[in-house]
Design an enzyme around this catalytic site. Structure first.
Site, PDB file in Angstrom:
ATOM      1  N   SER A   1       0.805  -1.234   0.000  1.00 57.21           N
ATOM      2  CA  SER A   1       0.000   0.000   0.000  1.00 57.21           C
ATOM      3  C   SER A   1       0.831   1.274   0.000  1.00 57.21           C
ATOM      4  O   SER A   1       0.272   2.361  -0.225  1.00 57.21           O
ATOM      5  CB  SER A   1      -0.942   0.016   1.204  1.00 57.21           C
ATOM      6  OG  SER A   1      -1.942  -0.942   1.030  1.00 57.21           O
TER       7      SER A   1
ATOM      8  N   TYR B   1      -3.064  -3.553 -10.252  1.00 60.38           N
ATOM      9  CA  TYR B   1      -2.924  -3.137  -8.846  1.00 60.38           C
ATOM     10  C   TYR B   1      -2.001  -4.095  -8.077  1.00 60.38           C
ATOM     11  O   TYR B   1      -1.113  -3.670  -7.331  1.00 60.38           O
ATOM     12  CB  TYR B   1      -4.319  -3.051  -8.200  1.00 60.38           C
ATOM     13  CG  TYR B   1      -4.296  -2.934  -6.703  1.00 60.38           C
ATOM     14  CD1 TYR B   1      -3.905  -1.750  -6.082  1.00 60.38           C
ATOM     15  CD2 TYR B   1      -4.664  -4.018  -5.904  1.00 60.38           C
ATOM     16  CE1 TYR B   1      -3.876  -1.660  -4.687  1.00 60.38           C
ATOM     17  CE2 TYR B   1      -4.636  -3.927  -4.515  1.00 60.38           C
ATOM     18  CZ  TYR B   1      -4.229  -2.753  -3.918  1.00 60.38           C
ATOM     19  OH  TYR B   1      -4.192  -2.667  -2.548  1.00 60.38           O
TER      20      TYR B   1
ATOM     21  N   VAL C   1       1.446  -3.588   3.940  1.00 65.37           N
ATOM     22  CA  VAL C   1       1.404  -4.854   4.681  1.00 65.37           C
ATOM     23  C   VAL C   1       2.683  -5.689   4.590  1.00 65.37           C
ATOM     24  O   VAL C   1       2.794  -6.700   5.271  1.00 65.37           O
ATOM     25  CB  VAL C   1       0.203  -5.745   4.281  1.00 65.37           C
ATOM     26  CG1 VAL C   1      -1.092  -5.189   4.807  1.00 65.37           C
ATOM     27  CG2 VAL C   1       0.163  -5.981   2.789  1.00 65.37           C
TER      28      VAL C   1
HETATM   29  O1  DON Z   1      -4.339  -5.085  -1.495  1.00 62.04           O
HETATM   30  C1  DON Z   1      -3.759  -5.605  -0.565  1.00 62.04           C
HETATM   31  O2  DON Z   1      -4.348  -6.232   0.286  1.00 62.04           O
HETATM   32  C2  DON Z   1      -2.253  -5.483  -0.512  1.00 62.04           C
HETATM   33  N1  DON Z   1      -1.685  -5.659  -1.794  1.00 62.04           N
HETATM   34  C3  DON Z   1      -1.862  -4.136   0.029  1.00 62.04           C
HETATM   35  C4  DON Z   1      -2.552  -3.790   1.309  1.00 62.04           C
HETATM   36  C5  DON Z   1      -1.739  -2.933   2.188  1.00 62.04           C
HETATM   37  O3  DON Z   1      -0.554  -2.823   2.083  1.00 62.04           O
HETATM   38  C6  DON Z   1      -2.482  -2.282   3.323  1.00 62.04           C
HETATM   39  N2  DON Z   1      -1.653  -1.419   4.117  1.00 62.04           N
HETATM   40  N3  DON Z   1      -1.282  -1.439   5.214  1.00 62.04           N
END
Ligand code: DON
Length: 450
Positions: free
Chosen positions: A66, A191, A261
């Site tokens: 993210s 994405y 994450v």
């Molecule tokens: O879309 C997702 O779930 C992951 N690719 C990214 C989510 C993420 O990094 C949330 N942040 N803390």
């Protein structure tokens, strides 16, 4: 040991202090992320001069996840402009988790570009160009923020592709409301790829520093996005970057930030620095536990909170007096009297809106009985920005319409060429190379009047 090692030392201290902090665990809903070393802990800071400082595993690669979102938002704002982007994605904190169904009732627009729903849309908005497919453009843009070419961790990408049903479902849902401009499968694939771009903490600090430096990468000196875009991205990071923890983060740590994450975390000190940490164990909001603790401590110990002492500039007006108080005042009584009718305001440093207000206030207050002539000395002024320049022109024009004679010491023509000053002030403003000459000029003019 050099003096600037003191900066690295403070990062090392944070690492030592919080390296053993227990709690949290690496994300494993993307199976490949679950394999990360939970003990890796890197910190990095990049200054506005492009100086890079680091401690621990600051060169260990991990995926953006993210933390990619603000940079893609910056890119799409640059390509399409705020109004067009805002038709598709909002800028309101959702108060929800990163993967929530945060869609505005009525329009179906995702709440903001920091939650997954909004990020899927912003990524999808980037068009292919004849020479470059959209993802290549994204990768290239992220590389300009980092100051080096980046690549995709194919294993993490595949891992998320195989397990990312929630994001896929979100994309279909958004598509059903009419706010996804491309096919959901394609949007999510792009994405996931953007989330799997590989970086280090040092890269992240450089990317954060580029936002801090008004869109210019302070290491490569390349402009990546405009200052307006950088400011808007920071605004959305400040209000939405930490999802349902954004308010608490702004309250306590006080810096625009974004978590990911894989354990990456950035924080931006506008016009000051870019900071990044990497440590995989996460708390319930998907934020690195050690990263949060280290950035919190740095903010508190070094007074980095945005709202704290909001960068009060050093004093702009260094002297307000009358010319008879200056060391160069003449000894003859009648000349002293004339000099006493000449006010002197000496300004210094960079003049922006706030500084210009101080200068204008001082000009008004200057001189005996706030009347007579006034000399504005700009000798020690380093710059006058585009907002301050017309303010000074207007202020000087108002003085003369009040019947006060003004003169400036402006050896470097900071007020612009004489024609521009005449246009701005409606008069030929006498200009001098030195303060003494300006005072003398005003005193002579007063003697002529008397
Ligand atoms: O879309 C997702 O779930 C992951 N690719 C990214 C989510 C993420 O990094 C949330 N942040 N803390």
């Amino acid at each position: 040991m050099s003096a600037v090692d003191a900066v690295s030392d403070s990062l090392k201290r944070m690492r030592a202090e919080f390296g053993d902090l227990e709690g949290g665990r690496p994300a494993d809903y993307i199976p490949q992320l679950g394999l990360a070393d939970p003990d890796a802990f890197g910190l990095a800071l990049v200054s506005m001069d492009g100086h890079r400082y680091s401690a621990g595993e600051a060169e260990t690669p991990f995926t953006l996840q993210s933390v990619s979102k603000p940079f893609i938002y910056a890119f799409v704002l640059s390509v399409l402009g705020l109004d067009e982007v805002s038709r598709w994605v909002g800028a309101e904190p959702s108060g929800d988790a990163f993967n929530a169904i945060s869609l505005e009732p009525g329009t179906g627009r995702p709440a903001n570009a920091m939650v997954n729903a909004g990020a899927i849309v912003t990524t999808a908005l980037i068009p292919d160009t004849p020479g470059e497919p959209a993802f290549e453009r994204i990768l290239h843009c992220l590389g300009r923020f980092a100051g080096r070419e980046l690549d995709v961790d194919e294993e993490v990408f595949t891992s998320e592709s195989m397990t990312g049903d929630r994001n896929r479902a979100l994309a279909y849902l958004i598509r059903s409301t009419g706010t996804l401009p491309v096919d959901p499968v394609l949007a999510v694939d792009r994405y996931f790829r953007q989330c799997a771009v590989r970086v280090t903490a040092l890269d992240l600090a450089t990317m954060a520093a580029t936002l801090a430096y008004g869109g210019v990468n302070p290491v490569t000196r390349e402009r990546v996005v405009s200052a307006e875009v950088a400011a808007r991205v920071l605004a959305v990071m400040a209000t939405c970057g930490m999802y349902d923890g954004s308010g608490e983060w702004l309250l306590r740590i006080g810096l625009p930030a974004k978590s990911g994450v894989s354990g990456g975390l950035i924080a931006v000190g506008p016009a000051r620095f870019g900071l990044a940490t990497y440590s995989p164990p996460l708390d319930a909001t998907g934020t690195s536990v050690r990263g949060r603790a280290a950035l919190g401590a740095l903010s508190e110990r070094y007074g980095l909170h945005l709202m704290l002492n909001p960068a009060l500039p050093g004093s702009t007006v260094s002297l307000v007096t009358t010319a008879d108080d200056l060391p160069s005042a003449p000894s003859a009584e009648h000349e002293r009297v004339l000099h006493g009718k000449v006010g002197v305001v000496v300004a210094q440093g960079a003049i922006d809106f706030t500084a210009a207000e101080r200068v204008l206030y001082a000009l008004d207050e200057s001189g005996a009985d706030r009347s007579g002539s006034v000399v504005l000395d700009l000798h020690d002024v380093t710059s006058v920005d585009a907002v301050a320049l017309p303010m000074l022109h207007t202020g000087l024009a108002r003085l003369s319409s009040d019947g006060r004679r003004a003169a400036v010491v402006d050896p470097r023509d900071l007020l612009g060429p004489p024609e521009l000053v005449r246009e701005g002030t409606g008069q030929d403003l006498p200009r001098y190379a030195t303060r003494e000459a300006a005072v003398e000029g005003c005193a002579k003019a007063l003697a002529g009047e008397g």
